[in-house]
Motif scaffolding. Structure first.
Motif, short mmCIF file in Angstrom:
data_model
loop_
_atom_site.label_atom_id
_atom_site.label_comp_id
_atom_site.label_asym_id
_atom_site.label_seq_id
_atom_site.Cartn_x
_atom_site.Cartn_y
_atom_site.Cartn_z
N ARG A 214 -2.25 -5.77 0.57
CA ARG A 214 -1.78 -4.18 0.73
C ARG A 214 -1.01 -4.19 1.97
O ARG A 214 0.12 -3.14 1.95
CB ARG A 214 -2.87 -3.14 0.72
N ASP A 215 -1.10 -4.87 2.93
CA ASP A 215 -0.37 -4.66 4.16
C ASP A 215 0.73 -5.56 4.33
O ASP A 215 1.49 -5.33 5.19
CB ASP A 215 -1.31 -4.94 5.34
N GLY B 73 -7.32 7.07 7.48
CA GLY B 73 -8.43 5.90 7.55
C GLY B 73 -9.53 6.56 8.35
O GLY B 73 -9.81 7.87 8.43
N PHE C 259 0.68 -1.39 -0.29
CA PHE C 259 0.04 -0.02 0.10
C PHE C 259 0.82 1.21 -0.19
O PHE C 259 0.59 2.33 -0.89
CB PHE C 259 -1.07 -0.05 1.30
N GLN D 87 -5.48 8.04 -0.46
CA GLN D 87 -5.48 6.60 0.12
C GLN D 87 -6.77 5.86 -0.60
O GLN D 87 -6.36 4.71 -1.01
CB GLN D 87 -5.71 6.44 1.52
N THR E 115 -2.00 2.96 6.84
CA THR E 115 -2.99 1.69 6.36
C THR E 115 -4.12 2.57 5.93
O THR E 115 -4.47 3.88 6.26
CB THR E 115 -3.42 1.08 7.43
N PRO E 116 -4.99 2.04 4.86
CA PRO E 116 -6.09 2.63 4.40
C PRO E 116 -7.10 2.59 5.05
O PRO E 116 -8.27 2.50 4.66
CB PRO E 116 -6.11 1.86 2.89
N GLY E 117 -7.08 2.21 6.50
CA GLY E 117 -8.21 2.19 7.42
C GLY E 117 -8.72 0.80 7.45
O GLY E 117 -8.16 -0.19 6.78
N PRO E 118 -9.84 0.45 8.22
CA PRO E 118 -10.32 -0.83 8.28
C PRO E 118 -10.65 -1.45 6.93
O PRO E 118 -11.15 -0.87 5.99
CB PRO E 118 -11.73 -0.62 9.14
N GLN E 119 -10.36 -2.97 6.81
CA GLN E 119 -10.49 -3.57 5.65
C GLN E 119 -12.03 -3.68 5.48
O GLN E 119 -12.80 -3.88 6.41
CB GLN E 119 -9.95 -4.89 5.94
N LYS E 120 -12.31 -3.69 4.26
CA LYS E 120 -13.74 -3.82 4.00
C LYS E 120 -14.33 -5.12 4.23
O LYS E 120 -13.56 -6.01 4.03
CB LYS E 120 -13.99 -3.40 2.49
N GLU F 100 -12.75 -9.09 2.36
CA GLU F 100 -11.50 -8.98 1.87
C GLU F 100 -10.55 -9.89 2.58
O GLU F 100 -10.90 -9.84 4.04
CB GLU F 100 -10.94 -7.47 1.98
#
Lengths: 244, 329
Positions: free
Chosen positions: A131-132, B6, A97, A115, B321-326, B329
């Motif tokens: 991504r992580d 996030g 990411f 993002q 981190t892009p925030g909580p995973q949807k 996923e």
């Protein structure tokens, strides 16, 4: 249509050897220009001249009517040139990411939510679920996907793809062709590729380089059929060479 | 440009600097009456190590010459106090300024060097500075210079220096944390991992690297200035002693380069060992060397680096981190 990229009589010499010899061409948004040629034909050097890794000895590179011939590499990237290198250059200590985010926040298109944009790109290349993970731990195929994602992260105008299909399975090549076909709707795409059927499926024109000079340029079928191209590949038919 | 982090309501990491300040201040208040000297030295060496870590661990430039900035910071402070008669606390500004200027000159000389060439190049420059100050009559040549004692108020002096050292250590830790969590931090780490790749995604490599170098130089200059302010005296062989660099190197390598927690741990280990073997003379150096070797063999990424790799613990997380995973996923 107005070209995104216009290259005029570009030339690069190393000592007495001319690696790129008076090459001129254009690429417009909505099209994919394929580049083929034998090893050492100057394909990658041409990309180096376009993205600014290397300075040319003569000629001009115009992006959206602006002369970028003397701009450094990072400034060209910020104008919307993205490049996927033949040998992937991941940021090994960053996550997948972050690798993409780095380009999004430093590139041309910084207005939108960065993002979300990075996730969109990762989804497009099929890496969103990884991504992580650290980029350094990715297997080769994922590194190739990441390389494409990094190119997309800055390449809002022009994408330079250097053998991104090399080493992929047949199924993955088809996926890649779909990605490129989707990308070329709003980008100019230039794709160097040895896998001929992949290029045939995505390219609108093909240019053949030989000893640094442009040999022919035209519709894919015509170029592949032309006697001169067959000869450059030393009598081996292109499809046979690609199917190995 | 402002980046959102996030969708979480409260980012638990955002309160970390506040926690660090609170812990630092209360620890400071506790330590203050006991052994101020040792605590002060620990804080200053820690700041140097973290400043150096910014350059080595996060930007990928391995400097063997940061003792240059320790000495320069010390000389800049003492000479401006003696020459201008200003407050030594204000003269810390001169320590930082001189280090920034010298760092800029060094960059002109070193900017094409990478890896070992850079390391050795800056080492040579640091030693050249030591020799230069040894010959400089106005700066006391090899005898060094003593701080003009009339410039300080002896009653509050030791306390003030201690609190300044604490402030520097906290500012360095929190400042690096904030810097690394920003867009610039992403650029620095990208440069560390792949210089050409970084340029190809729009990162101004030379400018970002310069910024990291200058910041790390200024931190070492401030720490050096404060240290030699506390001893009221500097000479070339002390201020430009490569032992400063060795301490920094030991702390960062043992603690974990490229982690913000590593230098904290490394500083504790370094001073712990030193105090433990204080009466053992040269034996202490053997233990120090052995510790460094064992850690490098067992945990090449340093102790905190290994802990992090196994547990994914991060006190100061700079990960995006892009925030909580949807779902799904």
């Amino acid at each position: 249509m107005k070209p995104v990229l216009a290259v005029e009589r570009l030339e690069k010499r190393y000592g007495v050897k001319t690696v790129v010899d008076q090459v001129s061409f254009t690429a417009a948004a909505g099209e994919c220009l394929g580049i083929i040629g034998p090893n050492g034909a100057g394909k990658t050097t041409l990309f180096n001249l376009l993205d600014g890794c290397v300075a040319p000895n003569a000629g001009r590179v115009m992006l959206d009517d602006v002369d970028i011939t003397h701009l450094p590499q990072y400034r060209r990237a910020r104008r919307g040139i993205g490049r996927a290198f033949q040998i992937p250059r991941p940021f090994a200590g960053l996550t997948v990411f972050e690798n993409v985010l780095a380009g999004v926040v430093h590139g041309a298109d910084r207005s939108t939510a960065p993002q979300r944009r990075a996730i969109e790109i990762l989804e497009a290349v099929g890496l969103a679920h990884k991504r992580d993970l650290l980029a350094g731990g990715l297997p080769l195929l994922d590194r190739k996907r990441l390389e494409l994602a990094k190119a997309m992260s800055v390449g809002t105008r022009l994408l330079l793809l250097d053998e991104v299909a090399g080493g992929l399975t047949e199924h993955e090549v088809h996926q890649l062709v779909d990605i490129v076909n989707a990308l070329k709707r709003d980008h100019a795409v230039i794709w160097i590729e040895h896998i001929a059927h992949a290029l045939m499926a995505a390219a609108d024109r093909i240019m053949v380089l030989h000893f640094g000079a442009k040999l022919v340029e035209g519709p894919p079928a015509d170029v592949m059929a032309s006697a001169i191209v067959q000869e450059v590949y030393l009598g081996i038919s292109v499809d046979v060479a690609a199917d190995r | 440009m402002k980046l959102s982090r996030g969708q979480m309501m409260v980012d638990p990491r955002a309160i970390l600097p506040v926690v660090a300040i609170a812990v630092g201040l209360s620890a400071g208040a506790l330590v203050l009456p006991i052994d101020r000297r040792l605590a002060m030295e620990m804080l200053l060496v820690f700041a140097m190590a973290q400043g150096w870590n910014l350059l080595c661990g996060y930007t990928g430039l391995l400097s063997f010459g940061h003792h240059a900035f320790v000495g320069l910071g010390a000389y800049a402070l003492i000479l401006t106090v003696n020459a201008l008669g200003i407050s030594p606390y204000l003269s810390l500004g001169a320590s930082a300024l001189v280090c920034v200027l010298v760092a800029l000159v060094m960059v002109l000389l070193l900017h094409r060097m990478r890896d070992a060439y850079f390391s050795i190049g800056i080492w040579v420059l640091a030693d050249s500075l030591r020799l230069l100050f040894g010959q400089w009559e106005w700066a006391g040549s090899s005898r060094g210079v003593v701080l003009d004692a009339s410039a300080i108020d002896p009653a509050a002096f030791a306390d003030n220096v201690f609190w300044l050292a604490l402030a520097l250590a906290l500012t360095t830790q929190i400042g690096t944390y904030v810097l690394l969590r920003s867009r610039i931090g992403l650029a620095l780490m990208a440069i560390r991992d792949n210089e050409n790749g970084a340029a190809s995604v729009g990162i101004a490599v030379a400018r970002n690297r310069l910024a990291a170098f200058v910041i790390s130089a200024a931190i070492c200059g401030l720490a050096g200035g404060l240290y030699y302010l506390s001893v009221l005296y500097v000479d070339p062989s002390g201020g430009f002693d490569i032992d400063w660099q060795i301490k920094i190197l030991f702390i960062v390598m043992v603690g974990g380069a490229g982690t913000l927690e590593g230098p904290v741990l490394g500083t504790l280990i370094y001073f712990g060992l030193r105090e433990l073997f204080r009466d053992a003379g040269d034996l202490y150096l053997i233990f120090q060397g052995a510790t460094a070797m064992i850690v490098m063999l067992l945990a090449p990424n340093g102790i905190w680096g290994s802990i992090q790799a196994r547990t994914n613990w991060r006190l100061f997380s700079i990960r995006w981190t892009p925030g909580p995973q949807k779902p799904g996923e």
